[in-house]
Motif scaffolding. Structure first.
Motif, PDB file in Angstrom:
ATOM      1  N   SER A  42     -31.549 133.216 139.948  1.00  0.00           N
ATOM      2  CA  SER A  42     -32.400 134.291 139.412  1.00  0.00           C
ATOM      3  C   SER A  42     -32.676 134.075 137.926  1.00  0.00           C
ATOM      4  CB  SER A  42     -31.777 135.659 139.682  1.00  0.00           C
ATOM      5  OG  SER A  42     -30.904 136.048 138.635  1.00  0.00           O
ATOM      6  N   GLY A  43     -31.689 133.525 137.203  1.00  0.00           N
ATOM      7  CA  GLY A  43     -31.928 133.227 135.793  1.00  0.00           C
ATOM      8  C   GLY A  43     -32.964 132.137 135.608  1.00  0.00           C
ATOM      9  N   ALA A  44     -32.836 131.063 136.385  1.00  0.00           N
ATOM     10  CA  ALA A  44     -33.778 129.951 136.252  1.00  0.00           C
ATOM     11  C   ALA A  44     -35.183 130.378 136.658  1.00  0.00           C
ATOM     12  CB  ALA A  44     -33.304 128.765 137.097  1.00  0.00           C
ATOM     13  N   LEU A  45     -35.286 131.229 137.687  1.00  0.00           N
ATOM     14  CA  LEU A  45     -36.610 131.691 138.127  1.00  0.00           C
ATOM     15  C   LEU A  45     -37.272 132.539 137.049  1.00  0.00           C
ATOM     16  CD1 LEU A  45     -36.209 132.704 141.886  1.00  0.00           C
ATOM     17  CD2 LEU A  45     -37.557 130.817 140.941  1.00  0.00           C
ATOM     18  N   LEU A  46     -36.507 133.405 136.406  1.00  0.00           N
ATOM     19  CA  LEU A  46     -37.104 134.210 135.343  1.00  0.00           C
ATOM     20  C   LEU A  46     -37.587 133.305 134.208  1.00  0.00           C
ATOM     21  CD1 LEU A  46     -37.873 136.934 134.164  1.00  0.00           C
ATOM     22  CD2 LEU A  46     -35.610 137.098 133.150  1.00  0.00           C
ATOM     23  N   ALA A  47     -36.832 132.243 133.928  1.00  0.00           N
ATOM     24  CA  ALA A  47     -37.244 131.308 132.881  1.00  0.00           C
ATOM     25  C   ALA A  47     -38.583 130.656 133.235  1.00  0.00           C
ATOM     26  CB  ALA A  47     -36.170 130.244 132.674  1.00  0.00           C
ATOM     27  N   VAL A  48     -38.766 130.296 134.505  1.00  0.00           N
ATOM     28  CA  VAL A  48     -40.034 129.698 134.918  1.00  0.00           C
ATOM     29  C   VAL A  48     -41.165 130.711 134.749  1.00  0.00           C
ATOM     30  CG1 VAL A  48     -41.324 128.753 136.863  1.00  0.00           C
ATOM     31  CG2 VAL A  48     -38.939 128.086 136.505  1.00  0.00           C
ATOM     32  N   ARG A  49     -40.914 131.954 135.182  1.00  0.00           N
ATOM     33  CA  ARG A  49     -41.947 132.993 135.064  1.00  0.00           C
ATOM     34  C   ARG A  49     -42.303 133.259 133.613  1.00  0.00           C
ATOM     35  NH1 ARG A  49     -38.504 136.733 138.976  1.00  0.00           N
ATOM     36  NH2 ARG A  49     -38.854 135.591 140.920  1.00  0.00           N
ATOM     37  N   LYS A  50     -41.326 133.143 132.713  1.00  0.00           N
ATOM     38  CA  LYS A  50     -41.582 133.391 131.302  1.00  0.00           C
ATOM     39  C   LYS A  50     -42.057 132.126 130.590  1.00  0.00           C
ATOM     40  CE  LYS A  50     -40.334 136.795 129.349  1.00  0.00           C
ATOM     41  NZ  LYS A  50     -40.902 138.133 129.069  1.00  0.00           N
ATOM     42  N   LEU A  57     -40.653 129.245 130.019  1.00  0.00           N
ATOM     43  CA  LEU A  57     -39.685 128.544 129.169  1.00  0.00           C
ATOM     44  C   LEU A  57     -39.554 127.095 129.638  1.00  0.00           C
ATOM     45  CD1 LEU A  57     -36.942 131.320 128.938  1.00  0.00           C
ATOM     46  CD2 LEU A  57     -38.985 130.993 127.540  1.00  0.00           C
ATOM     47  N   ASP A  58     -38.972 126.271 128.793  1.00  0.00           N
ATOM     48  CA  ASP A  58     -38.802 124.872 129.170  1.00  0.00           C
ATOM     49  C   ASP A  58     -37.505 124.688 129.965  1.00  0.00           C
ATOM     50  OD1 ASP A  58     -36.656 124.680 127.399  1.00  0.00           O
ATOM     51  OD2 ASP A  58     -37.860 123.829 125.804  1.00  0.00           O
ATOM     52  N   VAL A  59     -37.221 123.456 130.328  1.00  0.00           N
ATOM     53  CA  VAL A  59     -36.082 123.208 131.213  1.00  0.00           C
ATOM     54  C   VAL A  59     -34.768 123.576 130.523  1.00  0.00           C
ATOM     55  CG1 VAL A  59     -35.867 120.787 130.523  1.00  0.00           C
ATOM     56  CG2 VAL A  59     -34.997 121.508 132.732  1.00  0.00           C
ATOM     57  N   PHE A  60     -34.729 123.438 129.221  1.00  0.00           N
ATOM     58  CA  PHE A  60     -33.520 123.854 128.521  1.00  0.00           C
ATOM     59  C   PHE A  60     -33.356 125.380 128.586  1.00  0.00           C
ATOM     60  CE2 PHE A  60     -30.998 125.111 124.908  1.00  0.00           C
ATOM     61  CZ  PHE A  60     -29.901 124.293 125.078  1.00  0.00           C
ATOM     62  N   GLY A  61     -34.459 126.088 128.420  1.00  0.00           N
ATOM     63  CA  GLY A  61     -34.413 127.536 128.570  1.00  0.00           C
ATOM     64  C   GLY A  61     -34.002 127.948 129.970  1.00  0.00           C
ATOM     65  N   MET A  62     -34.447 127.178 130.981  1.00  0.00           N
ATOM     66  CA  MET A  62     -34.026 127.465 132.353  1.00  0.00           C
ATOM     67  C   MET A  62     -32.505 127.338 132.480  1.00  0.00           C
ATOM     68  SD  MET A  62     -36.958 125.316 134.416  1.00  0.00           S
ATOM     69  CE  MET A  62     -36.170 125.544 136.013  1.00  0.00           C
ATOM     70  N   ALA A  63     -31.954 126.262 131.918  1.00  0.00           N
ATOM     71  CA  ALA A  63     -30.506 126.052 132.023  1.00  0.00           C
ATOM     72  C   ALA A  63     -29.742 127.162 131.300  1.00  0.00           C
ATOM     73  CB  ALA A  63     -30.138 124.683 131.455  1.00  0.00           C
ATOM     74  N   VAL A  64     -30.239 127.553 130.121  1.00  0.00           N
ATOM     75  CA  VAL A  64     -29.542 128.599 129.373  1.00  0.00           C
ATOM     76  C   VAL A  64     -29.573 129.915 130.144  1.00  0.00           C
ATOM     77  CG1 VAL A  64     -29.625 130.024 127.284  1.00  0.00           C
ATOM     78  CG2 VAL A  64     -29.887 127.552 127.113  1.00  0.00           C
ATOM     79  N   LEU A  65     -30.738 130.299 130.652  1.00  0.00           N
ATOM     80  CA  LEU A  65     -30.802 131.565 131.385  1.00  0.00           C
ATOM     81  C   LEU A  65     -29.982 131.496 132.675  1.00  0.00           C
ATOM     82  CD1 LEU A  65     -34.297 133.234 131.034  1.00  0.00           C
ATOM     83  CD2 LEU A  65     -32.303 133.294 129.572  1.00  0.00           C
ATOM     84  N   ALA A  66     -29.941 130.310 133.316  1.00  0.00           N
ATOM     85  CA  ALA A  66     -29.119 130.178 134.517  1.00  0.00           C
ATOM     86  C   ALA A  66     -27.644 130.365 134.173  1.00  0.00           C
ATOM     87  CB  ALA A  66     -29.355 128.807 135.158  1.00  0.00           C
ATOM     88  N   GLY A  90     -27.094 139.613 134.233  1.00  0.00           N
ATOM     89  CA  GLY A  90     -28.508 139.940 134.374  1.00  0.00           C
ATOM     90  C   GLY A  90     -29.056 140.659 133.153  1.00  0.00           C
ATOM     91  N   VAL A  91     -28.218 141.494 132.536  1.00  0.00           N
ATOM     92  CA  VAL A  91     -28.663 142.188 131.331  1.00  0.00           C
ATOM     93  C   VAL A  91     -28.871 141.185 130.196  1.00  0.00           C
ATOM     94  CG1 VAL A  91     -27.957 143.825 129.541  1.00  0.00           C
ATOM     95  CG2 VAL A  91     -27.600 144.392 131.945  1.00  0.00           C
ATOM     96  N   LEU A  92     -27.921 140.264 130.023  1.00  0.00           N
ATOM     97  CA  LEU A  92     -28.073 139.247 128.979  1.00  0.00           C
ATOM     98  C   LEU A  92     -29.313 138.384 129.233  1.00  0.00           C
ATOM     99  CD1 LEU A  92     -24.440 138.000 128.343  1.00  0.00           C
ATOM    100  CD2 LEU A  92     -25.954 139.131 126.736  1.00  0.00           C
ATOM    101  N   ARG A  93     -29.511 138.012 130.510  1.00  0.00           N
ATOM    102  CA  ARG A  93     -30.704 137.243 130.886  1.00  0.00           C
ATOM    103  C   ARG A  93     -31.972 137.958 130.437  1.00  0.00           C
ATOM    104  NH1 ARG A  93     -31.467 138.250 136.845  1.00  0.00           N
ATOM    105  NH2 ARG A  93     -32.169 140.193 135.890  1.00  0.00           N
ATOM    106  N   ASP A  94     -32.068 139.261 130.728  1.00  0.00           N
ATOM    107  CA  ASP A  94     -33.280 139.994 130.381  1.00  0.00           C
ATOM    108  C   ASP A  94     -33.442 140.140 128.875  1.00  0.00           C
ATOM    109  OD1 ASP A  94     -33.787 140.190 133.055  1.00  0.00           O
ATOM    110  OD2 ASP A  94     -33.114 142.256 133.267  1.00  0.00           O
ATOM    111  N   VAL A  95     -32.320 140.339 128.161  1.00  0.00           N
ATOM    112  CA  VAL A  95     -32.402 140.446 126.706  1.00  0.00           C
ATOM    113  C   VAL A  95     -32.907 139.138 126.108  1.00  0.00           C
ATOM    114  CG1 VAL A  95     -31.013 140.613 124.606  1.00  0.00           C
ATOM    115  CG2 VAL A  95     -30.706 142.282 126.426  1.00  0.00           C
ATOM    116  N   LEU A  96     -32.377 138.016 126.574  1.00  0.00           N
ATOM    117  CA  LEU A  96     -32.817 136.725 126.040  1.00  0.00           C
ATOM    118  C   LEU A  96     -34.284 136.453 126.381  1.00  0.00           C
ATOM    119  CD1 LEU A  96     -29.799 134.327 126.611  1.00  0.00           C
ATOM    120  CD2 LEU A  96     -30.620 135.308 124.482  1.00  0.00           C
ATOM    121  N   ALA A  97     -34.701 136.901 127.556  1.00  0.00           N
ATOM    122  CA  ALA A  97     -36.090 136.666 127.965  1.00  0.00           C
ATOM    123  C   ALA A  97     -37.026 137.740 127.440  1.00  0.00           C
ATOM    124  CB  ALA A  97     -36.174 136.599 129.482  1.00  0.00           C
ATOM    125  N   GLN A  98     -36.491 138.633 126.573  1.00  0.00           N
ATOM    126  CA  GLN A  98     -37.311 139.681 125.977  1.00  0.00           C
ATOM    127  C   GLN A  98     -37.947 140.591 127.011  1.00  0.00           C
ATOM    128  OE1 GLN A  98     -38.331 140.276 122.370  1.00  0.00           O
ATOM    129  NE2 GLN A  98     -36.204 139.676 122.559  1.00  0.00           N
TER     130      GLN A  98
END
Lengths: 235, 235, 235
Positions: free
Chosen positions: B25-33, B35-44, B138-146
Motif C-alpha cells: 500500500s505504501g509503494a502504490l501510494l508512491a506511484v499514485r503520487k 514519486l520515484d523508485v526511492f520514494g516508493m521504497a521509503v513509503l513501503a 499508514g499515518v506516517l505514509r500519508d504525512v510523508l506523501a502530503q
C-alpha cells in the motif's frame, strides 16, 4: 568503542560544519515559505539535527547528542541569523550552498553509520541509519514546511542514493574489519562526488515502469515556491 | 514473558506477510503520487515498519525490531520491486490488496498489544499501542506523501475502529488472565472481519454534530489522485 | 529528584487541566478540517500529549507519562466528547478557549523544563525541551491536519516565544539553585501574560529582512478554514 574517523576535535569541527550547512538549507526554505524568524530557527534546527536525533532515539543513545552538545544546538541559530540578514545574498550563491550541502551529506552518512555500529547494530541497519542521519533532517524540514519531501520526488536530482552508497561503503568496511580513517574519508568523498555528479548531470531515479508521462502535469508540488536549483536538464 | 501467539517461526512468517501487504500500500501510494523508485521504497518501509517502530520507541525496546531483524527491512524492498514492475496489475487487484491489508491490520493489532503488555504496560496503554502498531505506518505514509491521513477522514471506511476492537479484546483477555493462542486468533479475525464489513457496507465514523453538509465541498483532500477504493456507497 | 512545583496532587490536577485545554484545540481543528470523530480523538490526544511524549522519548523516560497515567489518556477523550456535541458553542467562546490555552502553555513550559532537568539535562537543553513540551503537540496536530504549523507562520501572534521565556526563567533559576515553587509560578504566569499580550496587541515575529511584502499574496495557508482568532490588527 566509538570509532571516530579523526581526532575528536577534528570530528567535532566537521560535525559543526555539516550542521551549519544543513541549517542554512532549513532557514532558506523557511524564508521561501514566508515563515517568521522563529520558523526559520525551527526549520534550521530540525534540518541540521533531525536525522541524528532519529538515529540516536533508534539506537537508544538518550539523551541524543543534539541535546547534550551545546554547540550542536547553537550552530543552527547562527545559520538562522546569517540567513535572516543576508538571505538574498545566500540565495545568490545557492550553487555554492548546494555544494557545501553535498559535503555535509558525505560527512553525515559516514558519521551516522559508524555511530550506529558502535551501538551494536548490524551492517545493514547501520547503513540505513547512516542514510537516515544524512537525509532525515531534510525530510522533517519538508514535512514541517508542508512540501512533499524532495528526497522522494522523481523531479529532483539524486540525493539519497549518494548517501546510501557512502553509508554502504562504511558498513562493508566495518563488516570486513577494514574500516580506517582513510576508509571513512573515501566513503565521504564518494558520496560527495556522486551528489555533485547527480547535480551536474541531472541524474534522477526512475519512476515505476509504464508510468504515463502525462501524469507529470498533475504533480502535487508547487515548483514556483522553490527557485530551480539548477538549469533545466534533459529528462 | 513475550507471549507469542504461535510458535516463533509461524509468528515471524505472519509478521513478514503483514509487513509485505502494508508495504504494497505504501509503494502504490508512491506511484499514485508520482514519486520515484526511492520514494516508493521509503513509503513501503515507513508504512510497513512505522507503527511497530513507534511502539518500540515508546516501550523502550531499542533498537526496534525493524532494525534488528533483516527480514523486516528487506520485505518492503521486495514489495517495492513488485510494485515497480507490475503496478498496473497490482492496482487492478486493488480489492484483493485491501483484503490482504485488512488481514495485516488484524495481525498487527494483536501482535502490537501483546508486545506492549510484555514490556510492562497496562491494558489500556497496550491496546492503544496495539492500535498504533496497526495504523501508525499508514499515518506516517500519508504525512510523508502530503495527504490528510486517510485514518482521520470522515469519507473513508472505518479502519482504526476494527483494529481498536481487536486490540481491546486482546487487552481484556490478558487483563483477565485468559489470553491464549486461540484468543489471539479470535481477536485478529474479529478485526479482519470488521474491516471487511466496513469496506463492504461503507461504514464510516460520524462527524461532529450540527456539522453542515455543505462543508463537504471544501474538503481539502484531492480524491482525483487516489482511485476510489470501492464502488460509491450511500453516505 | 523531580522538583514538583506543588504537591503531587495539585501538580497532577494542573497537568490534567492543561491537557484538557490543549485537547480542545486539537478536537476543534479536526472539526474545522471536516474529520470524523476518530480524527477528532486522534488530534485531541496528539495535541495534548505529543509535546510531553517527545520530551520523554528524548530524555529516556520510557514508557512516557502519556502511556503510564490513565488520566492523561482519558482526558483528551473527554474533550473530544465535549467538542463533538457542543462544537458551535465551543467555537463561540473561542477567545476564552485561547486564554485557557495560554494558561496551559505556561504550565507545560514550566513542567517540561523541570522534568528534563530532573533527568539530567543541562539548562539550555532543559529549556528547549520545556518549549517542546508546550508547543510540540500543536506542531504535530498541524502536521497531521496538513497545515503549516501555526507556530512557524509569520501571520500568527507569538506563541512559542512566551513559552520560551517561561522555560528560560525556570532554567536560569535552576542553574542558580534558586528554583522554588514560587519561582515556577512566576515563570508560568510570565509565559501566560506574555501570550495574552501577544494576542491582545497582535505581536508577531519578524520575517527575514528585505522580504518583499508582495510575497504575502502567495501564502500557502488557507485562512478560510480557520476562523480568525482575533479581530484584525495593524501589522
Amino acid at each position: 568503542m566509538n570509532p571516530h574517523l579523526f581526532s575528536p576535535s577534528v570530528q567535532h569541527t566537521l560535525d559543526l560544519a555539516g550542521i551549519f550547512v544543513f541549517a542554512i538549507s532549513g532557514a532558506l526554505l523557511a524564508v521561501r515559505k514566508n515563515l517568521d524568524v522563529f520558523g526559520m530557527a525551527v526549520l534550521a534546527e530540525v534540518t541540521a539535527l533531525g536525522g541524528g536525533l532519529f538515529r540516536d532515539l533508534v539506537i537508544g543513545a538518550v539523551p541524543p547528542a543534539a541535546f547534550t552538545d551545546l554547540g550542536y544546538f547553537l550552530t543552527p541559530l547562527g545559520a538562522t541569523v546569517l540567513v535572516f540578514f543576508l538571505h538574498p545574498e545566500v540565495e545568490r550563491i545557492n550553487r555554492t550552498v548546494m555544494v557545501l550541502d553535498a559535503a555535509g551529506l558525505g560527512l553525515f552518512c559516514v558519521a551516522g553509520t559508524t555511530k550506529a555500529h558502535a551501538y551494536g547494530l548490524g551492517p545493514t541497519s547501520s547503513a540505513v541509519l547512516g542514510l537516515a542521519t544524512a537525509v532525515g533532517g531534510g525530510v522533517l524540514r519538508d514535512v514541517l514546511a508542508q512540501e512533499v519531501p524532495s528526497l522522494l520526488r522523481w523531479d529532483r536530482d539524486l540525493y539519497a542514493v549518494p548517501a546510501l552508497v557512502g553509508a554502504t561503503i562504511v558498513a562493508l568496511l566495518i563488516h570486513f574489519h577494514a574500516f580506517t580513517a582513510s576508509g571513512g574519508v573515501l566513503a565521504a568523498v564518494t558520496a560527495f562526488v556522486l551528489r555533485l555528479l547527480a547535480m551536474r548531470y541531472g541524474w534522477r531515479a526512475p519512476r515505476a515502469w509504464h508510468r504515463r508521462s502525462t501524469v507529470r502535469e498533475q504533480e502535487p508540488a508547487a515548483p514556483a515556491v522553490r527557485p530551480p536549483a539548477h538549469p533545466p536538464t534533459s529528462q
